[in-house]
Each structure stands twice: as C-alpha cells, then as structure tokens.
Design an enzyme around this catalytic site. Structure first.
Site, PDB file in Angstrom:
ATOM      1  N   CYS A 131       0.690  -1.245   0.042  1.00 19.70           N
ATOM      2  CA  CYS A 131       0.005   0.072   0.009  1.00 19.70           C
ATOM      3  C   CYS A 131       0.785   1.395   0.102  1.00 19.70           C
ATOM      4  CB  CYS A 131      -1.067   0.017   1.242  1.00 19.70           C
ATOM      5  SG  CYS A 131      -2.329   1.018   0.721  1.00 19.70           S
ATOM      6  N   HIS A 177      -3.418  -4.936   1.934  1.00 22.23           N
ATOM      7  CA  HIS A 177      -2.912  -5.123   3.301  1.00 22.23           C
ATOM      8  C   HIS A 177      -2.908  -6.478   3.638  1.00 22.23           C
ATOM      9  CE1 HIS A 177      -2.233  -1.168   5.250  1.00 22.23           C
ATOM     10  NE2 HIS A 177      -3.256  -0.614   4.088  1.00 22.23           N
ATOM     11  N   GLU A 179      -0.917  -8.206   5.518  1.00 20.75           N
ATOM     12  CA  GLU A 179      -0.761  -8.244   7.062  1.00 20.75           C
ATOM     13  C   GLU A 179      -1.928  -8.094   7.989  1.00 20.75           C
ATOM     14  OE1 GLU A 179      -0.355  -5.592   5.663  1.00 20.75           O
ATOM     15  OE2 GLU A 179      -0.619  -3.786   6.794  1.00 20.75           O
TER      16      GLU A 179
HETATM   17  N1  GLN Z   1      -3.464   6.520   0.904  1.00 19.12           N
HETATM   18  C1  GLN Z   1      -2.218   6.287   1.791  1.00 19.12           C
HETATM   19  C2  GLN Z   1      -1.156   6.827   0.949  1.00 19.12           C
HETATM   20  O1  GLN Z   1      -1.392   7.866  -0.251  1.00 19.12           O
HETATM   21  C3  GLN Z   1      -1.872   4.503   1.441  1.00 19.12           C
HETATM   22  C4  GLN Z   1      -2.918   4.106   2.404  1.00 19.12           C
HETATM   23  C5  GLN Z   1      -2.459   2.707   3.051  1.00 19.12           C
HETATM   24  O2  GLN Z   1      -1.116   2.524   3.085  1.00 19.12           O
HETATM   25  N2  GLN Z   1      -3.363   2.194   3.563  1.00 19.12           N
HETATM   26  O3  GLN Z   1      -0.055   6.975   1.482  1.00 19.12           O
END
Ligand code: GLN
Length: 192
Positions: A77, A170, A172
């Site tokens: 992410c 995610h 995890e």
């Molecule tokens: N929206 C977040 C970003 O731009 C990422 C979100 C996440 O890691 N769950 O960094």
C-alpha cells in the site's frame, strides 16, 4: 534470514508478527545502520507522505534507495507508493526503485476501503482475501515488471520486478501467510 520492517509509521507490527510465524528473524527498522545486516525489507502501509517525510528526517532516504537496488524489498500500500518511480507528483519523497506508475488513493472517497478475494500469480489457486484501505493501483507496468494480480476491472494490484515486490492491499491484516512466504522465498533465492 533476517528481514526488517520499516517502522516509521503504519502497520509494521502486523508484518513483524507474520514474519515470525514463518520463523524469519524480523526486526523493526528506524535507523540507517539497521539496514546493514538485513537480507530483506518490508515497507508497510500507512501514509506515504508521512513515511517519506520521516525517512528524510531520519536520514534513511539514500540508504533505503541503495538497499533496494539489489536487496529484496516489498512495499504494501503506502509502501508500494514509496517504491514506485512515478506517482504523478514531485512533492513527496519516494525511493523511485520500481518501474511502475502508481495512482494514489485510486478508489476515492466512495469506496475508500473494501475487501475482495483475489487470485495471485505465484500463490496456490486459493483466492487471497485482500484488504484495500485508501489504496493505490498500478497504472503502468511494463516488462520486466510482472503483473501478479488484477481486480475484475483490470486494475493492477500486485507486481514483481526481480527482487522487488509491491502490493496495493494489506496482506498483514489477514491470517493468510502465503504472500509473506512468497517474499521469504525471494529473500532466500537472493541469499543463495
Ligand atoms: N492512501 C495512502 C497513501 O497515499 C496509502 C494508504 C495505505 O497504506 N493503506 O499513502
């Protein structure tokens, strides 16, 4: 094998727990010197702008850039955003290690979080329950980047480029250890 998890902000504890279930020696990383004896690194989800700012003020940006030139690194992410070469803005610090273009907060406000069962190349046939939280997607990935998973609409959500791995969701936050095991296998390969 010793795997670090960047522990500046975000969901790092969960990654540590999963790595330990796989018998990896998992450590939290906050200082440049802690990268020295690592065989691999996970950059967790969280907020990529915050991770970038903290990495800059901890003097980690250049050491991290050097690390992921040849050592296995997996971004989830926000970690995916941090690893990408192109995120469409110059305002936030990134590692620019993977040949992917990423669109942050791709799903907008309407469905900023959702869960879905995904088929992931390289894992067994069983679908992987993927948790997306204000997630990015990969908007451009060309060879040598391998596409490991897409949503039904074609959006790319998991990619690999040699020793680098990136997932928009995610892993995890589930109890499925398969992606962590997949990353450990990349680390293992790179050690032999
Ligand atoms: N929206 C977040 C970003 O731009 C990422 C979100 C996440 O890691 N769950 O960094």
């Amino acid at each position: 094998m010793r795997i670090g998890v960047l522990a500046l902000q975000g969901a790092f504890i969960e990654h540590i727990k999963m790595l330990r279930q796989l018998d990896a020696d998992a450590v939290e990383v906050r200082l440049p010197a802690q990268l020295d004896d690592l065989d691999g690194l996970i950059i967790p989800g969280g907020e990529s702008t915050t991770i970038g700012k903290l990495a800059t003020s901890y003097g980690l940006l250049e050491p991290l850039r050097r690390f992921c030139v040849n050592r296995p690194t997996w971004g989830t992410c926000a970690g995916m955003i941090f690893l990408a070469k192109d995120i469409g803005n110059d305002e936030q610090p990134i590692l620019a290690a993977m040949d992917i273009q990423v669109n942050r907060n791709h799903f907008g406000r309407q469905i900023d979080s959702f869960e879905i069962d995904l088929r992931i190349q390289g894992l067994s046939e069983d679908p992987f329950h993927a948790v997306f939280i204000r997630a990015p997607v990969v908007t451009q990935a060309e060879a040598p980047v391998e596409i490991l998973a897409r949503l039904d609409d074609g959006a790319i959500v998991a990619v690999r480029q040699a020793h680098l791995l990136a997932t928009a969701f995610h892993p995890e936050l589930t109890s499925d250890l398969r992606l962590h095991a997949y990353f450990c296998a990349i680390v293992n390969e790179s050690m032999s």
